[in-house]
Structures are given as C-alpha cells and as structure tokens.
Motif scaffolding. Structure first.
Motif, PDB file in Angstrom:
ATOM      1  N   PRO A  62       0.697  -1.272   0.084  1.00  0.00           N
ATOM      2  CA  PRO A  62       0.052   0.161  -0.183  1.00  0.00           C
ATOM      3  C   PRO A  62       0.968   1.243  -0.013  1.00  0.00           C
ATOM      4  O   PRO A  62       1.990   1.292   0.680  1.00  0.00           O
ATOM      5  CB  PRO A  62      -0.759  -0.251   1.284  1.00  0.00           C
ATOM      6  N   PRO A  63       0.318   2.223  -0.684  1.00  0.00           N
ATOM      7  CA  PRO A  63       1.277   3.587  -0.671  1.00  0.00           C
ATOM      8  C   PRO A  63       1.445   4.183   0.824  1.00  0.00           C
ATOM      9  O   PRO A  63       0.780   3.878   1.810  1.00  0.00           O
ATOM     10  CB  PRO A  63       0.016   4.525  -1.282  1.00  0.00           C
ATOM     11  N   MET A  64       2.682   4.877   1.189  1.00  0.00           N
ATOM     12  CA  MET A  64       3.157   5.341   2.221  1.00  0.00           C
ATOM     13  C   MET A  64       2.921   6.892   2.344  1.00  0.00           C
ATOM     14  O   MET A  64       2.962   7.321   1.117  1.00  0.00           O
ATOM     15  CB  MET A  64       4.226   5.114   2.748  1.00  0.00           C
ATOM     16  N   GLU A  65       2.677   7.756   3.351  1.00  0.00           N
ATOM     17  CA  GLU A  65       2.890   8.794   3.356  1.00  0.00           C
ATOM     18  C   GLU A  65       3.576   9.266   4.620  1.00  0.00           C
ATOM     19  O   GLU A  65       3.719   8.817   5.449  1.00  0.00           O
ATOM     20  CB  GLU A  65       1.595   9.559   3.978  1.00  0.00           C
ATOM     21  N   ARG A  66       4.911   9.983   4.083  1.00  0.00           N
ATOM     22  CA  ARG A  66       5.961  10.489   5.069  1.00  0.00           C
ATOM     23  C   ARG A  66       6.292  11.885   4.828  1.00  0.00           C
ATOM     24  O   ARG A  66       6.316  12.360   3.505  1.00  0.00           O
ATOM     25  CB  ARG A  66       7.116   9.513   4.704  1.00  0.00           C
ATOM     26  N   LYS A  67       6.463  12.604   5.784  1.00  0.00           N
ATOM     27  CA  LYS A  67       7.001  14.102   5.339  1.00  0.00           C
ATOM     28  C   LYS A  67       8.614  13.913   4.787  1.00  0.00           C
ATOM     29  O   LYS A  67       9.323  13.100   5.245  1.00  0.00           O
ATOM     30  CB  LYS A  67       7.222  14.758   6.536  1.00  0.00           C
ATOM     31  N   LEU A  68       8.859  14.793   4.009  1.00  0.00           N
ATOM     32  CA  LEU A  68      10.329  14.858   3.452  1.00  0.00           C
ATOM     33  C   LEU A  68      11.176  15.506   4.565  1.00  0.00           C
ATOM     34  O   LEU A  68      10.836  16.740   4.692  1.00  0.00           O
ATOM     35  CB  LEU A  68      10.152  15.590   2.081  1.00  0.00           C
ATOM     36  N   ALA A  69      12.226  14.809   5.060  1.00  0.00           N
ATOM     37  CA  ALA A  69      12.829  15.256   5.921  1.00  0.00           C
ATOM     38  C   ALA A  69      14.087  16.178   5.396  1.00  0.00           C
ATOM     39  O   ALA A  69      14.547  17.393   5.659  1.00  0.00           O
ATOM     40  CB  ALA A  69      13.376  14.132   6.926  1.00  0.00           C
ATOM     41  N   LYS A  70      14.872  15.583   4.290  1.00  0.00           N
ATOM     42  CA  LYS A  70      15.863  16.138   3.677  1.00  0.00           C
ATOM     43  C   LYS A  70      15.881  15.490   2.187  1.00  0.00           C
ATOM     44  O   LYS A  70      15.276  14.745   2.086  1.00  0.00           O
ATOM     45  CB  LYS A  70      17.081  16.235   4.192  1.00  0.00           C
ATOM     46  N   TRP A  71      16.567  16.175   1.369  1.00  0.00           N
ATOM     47  CA  TRP A  71      16.962  15.372  -0.056  1.00  0.00           C
ATOM     48  C   TRP A  71      18.374  15.848  -0.183  1.00  0.00           C
ATOM     49  O   TRP A  71      19.034  16.623   0.210  1.00  0.00           O
ATOM     50  CB  TRP A  71      16.040  16.069  -1.037  1.00  0.00           C
ATOM     51  N   GLU A  72      19.039  14.971  -1.198  1.00  0.00           N
ATOM     52  CA  GLU A  72      20.348  15.483  -1.609  1.00  0.00           C
ATOM     53  C   GLU A  72      20.470  14.496  -3.112  1.00  0.00           C
ATOM     54  O   GLU A  72      19.732  13.646  -3.197  1.00  0.00           O
ATOM     55  CB  GLU A  72      21.434  14.818  -0.570  1.00  0.00           C
ATOM     56  N   ILE A  73      21.297  15.064  -3.861  1.00  0.00           N
ATOM     57  CA  ILE A  73      21.780  14.426  -5.079  1.00  0.00           C
ATOM     58  C   ILE A  73      23.214  13.541  -4.760  1.00  0.00           C
ATOM     59  O   ILE A  73      23.883  14.160  -3.933  1.00  0.00           O
ATOM     60  CB  ILE A  73      22.266  15.584  -6.055  1.00  0.00           C
ATOM     61  N   THR A  74      23.317  12.453  -5.221  1.00  0.00           N
ATOM     62  CA  THR A  74      24.354  11.496  -4.784  1.00  0.00           C
ATOM     63  C   THR A  74      25.621  12.094  -5.476  1.00  0.00           C
ATOM     64  O   THR A  74      25.446  13.052  -6.639  1.00  0.00           O
ATOM     65  CB  THR A  74      24.069  10.365  -5.536  1.00  0.00           C
ATOM     66  N   GLU A  75      26.747  11.688  -5.110  1.00  0.00           N
ATOM     67  CA  GLU A  75      28.105  12.331  -5.523  1.00  0.00           C
ATOM     68  C   GLU A  75      28.321  11.915  -6.980  1.00  0.00           C
ATOM     69  O   GLU A  75      28.652  12.814  -7.785  1.00  0.00           O
ATOM     70  CB  GLU A  75      29.148  11.533  -4.814  1.00  0.00           C
ATOM     71  N   TYR A 134      14.885  11.680   1.927  1.00  0.00           N
ATOM     72  CA  TYR A 134      14.878  11.073   3.302  1.00  0.00           C
ATOM     73  C   TYR A 134      13.516  11.196   3.800  1.00  0.00           C
ATOM     74  O   TYR A 134      12.966  12.298   3.946  1.00  0.00           O
ATOM     75  CB  TYR A 134      15.888  12.094   3.852  1.00  0.00           C
ATOM     76  N   PHE A 135      13.062  10.179   4.592  1.00  0.00           N
ATOM     77  CA  PHE A 135      11.980  10.289   5.602  1.00  0.00           C
ATOM     78  C   PHE A 135      12.330  10.700   6.836  1.00  0.00           C
ATOM     79  O   PHE A 135      11.669  11.314   7.746  1.00  0.00           O
ATOM     80  CB  PHE A 135      11.482   8.829   5.630  1.00  0.00           C
ATOM     81  N   ASN A 136      13.731  10.465   7.413  1.00  0.00           N
ATOM     82  CA  ASN A 136      14.208  10.789   8.332  1.00  0.00           C
ATOM     83  C   ASN A 136      15.668  10.769   8.068  1.00  0.00           C
ATOM     84  O   ASN A 136      16.101  10.693   7.012  1.00  0.00           O
ATOM     85  CB  ASN A 136      13.881   9.854   9.647  1.00  0.00           C
ATOM     86  N   LEU A 137      16.550  10.736   9.097  1.00  0.00           N
ATOM     87  CA  LEU A 137      18.015  10.810   8.768  1.00  0.00           C
ATOM     88  C   LEU A 137      18.765   9.437   8.428  1.00  0.00           C
ATOM     89  O   LEU A 137      19.716   9.688   8.017  1.00  0.00           O
ATOM     90  CB  LEU A 137      18.836  11.302  10.258  1.00  0.00           C
ATOM     91  N   CYS A 138      17.968   8.322   8.531  1.00  0.00           N
ATOM     92  CA  CYS A 138      18.418   7.210   8.184  1.00  0.00           C
ATOM     93  C   CYS A 138      17.806   6.550   7.058  1.00  0.00           C
ATOM     94  O   CYS A 138      18.317   5.694   6.408  1.00  0.00           O
ATOM     95  CB  CYS A 138      18.524   6.170   9.391  1.00  0.00           C
ATOM     96  N   GLN A 139      16.611   6.824   6.807  1.00  0.00           N
ATOM     97  CA  GLN A 139      15.515   6.254   5.853  1.00  0.00           C
ATOM     98  C   GLN A 139      15.532   6.883   4.531  1.00  0.00           C
ATOM     99  O   GLN A 139      15.034   8.263   4.719  1.00  0.00           O
ATOM    100  CB  GLN A 139      14.468   5.779   6.344  1.00  0.00           C
ATOM    101  N   PHE A 140      15.647   6.516   3.285  1.00  0.00           N
ATOM    102  CA  PHE A 140      15.735   7.252   2.155  1.00  0.00           C
ATOM    103  C   PHE A 140      15.160   6.245   0.722  1.00  0.00           C
ATOM    104  O   PHE A 140      15.484   4.969   1.052  1.00  0.00           O
ATOM    105  CB  PHE A 140      16.721   8.010   1.789  1.00  0.00           C
ATOM    106  N   VAL A 141      14.853   7.012   0.130  1.00  0.00           N
ATOM    107  CA  VAL A 141      14.656   6.373  -1.365  1.00  0.00           C
ATOM    108  C   VAL A 141      15.518   6.908  -2.431  1.00  0.00           C
ATOM    109  O   VAL A 141      15.557   8.142  -2.237  1.00  0.00           O
ATOM    110  CB  VAL A 141      13.118   6.626  -1.730  1.00  0.00           C
ATOM    111  N   ALA A 142      16.227   6.217  -3.214  1.00  0.00           N
ATOM    112  CA  ALA A 142      17.226   6.583  -4.084  1.00  0.00           C
ATOM    113  C   ALA A 142      16.444   6.759  -5.313  1.00  0.00           C
ATOM    114  O   ALA A 142      16.068   5.316  -5.846  1.00  0.00           O
ATOM    115  CB  ALA A 142      18.397   6.172  -4.065  1.00  0.00           C
ATOM    116  N   ILE A 143      16.413   7.454  -6.347  1.00  0.00           N
ATOM    117  CA  ILE A 143      15.553   7.573  -7.418  1.00  0.00           C
ATOM    118  C   ILE A 143      16.456   8.054  -8.677  1.00  0.00           C
ATOM    119  O   ILE A 143      17.018   9.062  -8.354  1.00  0.00           O
ATOM    120  CB  ILE A 143      14.325   8.177  -7.391  1.00  0.00           C
ATOM    121  N   PRO A 144      16.659   7.150  -9.796  1.00  0.00           N
ATOM    122  CA  PRO A 144      17.337   7.729 -10.814  1.00  0.00           C
ATOM    123  C   PRO A 144      16.695   9.182 -11.142  1.00  0.00           C
ATOM    124  O   PRO A 144      15.517   9.382 -11.592  1.00  0.00           O
ATOM    125  CB  PRO A 144      17.100   6.817 -11.933  1.00  0.00           C
TER     126      PRO A 144
END
Length: 82
Positions: free
Chosen positions: A39-52, A60-70
């Motif tokens: 099922p879809p999840m709802e989370r607040k966007l904690a932060k974002w970054e571009i990979t090196e 990022y949902f929090n400081l440890c969990q993130f989704v990486a997207i091309p």
C-alpha cells in the motif's frame, strides 16, 4: 533535458518541499515479485540530496531512511516538460 539541467531544476524546487508530505508507492519489478503492490505510504520529506555521481536523488523520511531515484527517470515523471 540533461542531468545537469534537471539537477538545476531540483535545486530550485525541492527546498520548498522539505517538511511536506510525500506519497510513496514502491513497486517490486523483479520477476518473482508479489502480485500485489504494497500500500502507498505517506511520509514527510525530511531532507533531500543528489548523490556524488549525480545519477540519483535521495528523498529522506528521517536521517536514516531514504528512497534513491534515478534523476532523469523520476524528473521526467514529476516535472512537466516546458
């Protein structure tokens, strides 16, 4: 749109989305994936970054969990072409 152009757009638009809720639907594309998507999840966007390597955007949902997207794949779906 090139990766460099899309990264410039992301740097303009994403800061205003921090703290906003995002809908996340994770699809397993493996051959042996479950027939039903989680099922879809709802989370607040904690932060974002571009990979090196500038190939992926991390949301990022929090400081440890993130989704990486091309970047190009995601950006073409998320931002309308002008």
């Amino acid at each position: 749109m090139t990766n460099k152009q899309m990264i410039a757009v992301l740097y303009q638009k994403l800061p205003s989305l921090v703290g906003q809720k995002m809908g996340i639907l994770i699809r397993d594309l493996a051959e042996n994936a479950e027939p039903h998507a989680a099922p879809p999840m709802e989370r607040k966007l904690a932060k974002w970054e571009i990979t090196e390597d500038e190939e992926h955007l991390r949301l990022y949902f929090n400081l440890c969990q993130f989704v990486a997207i091309p970047i190009l794949e995601w950006a073409n779906d998320f931002f309308p072409r002008e």
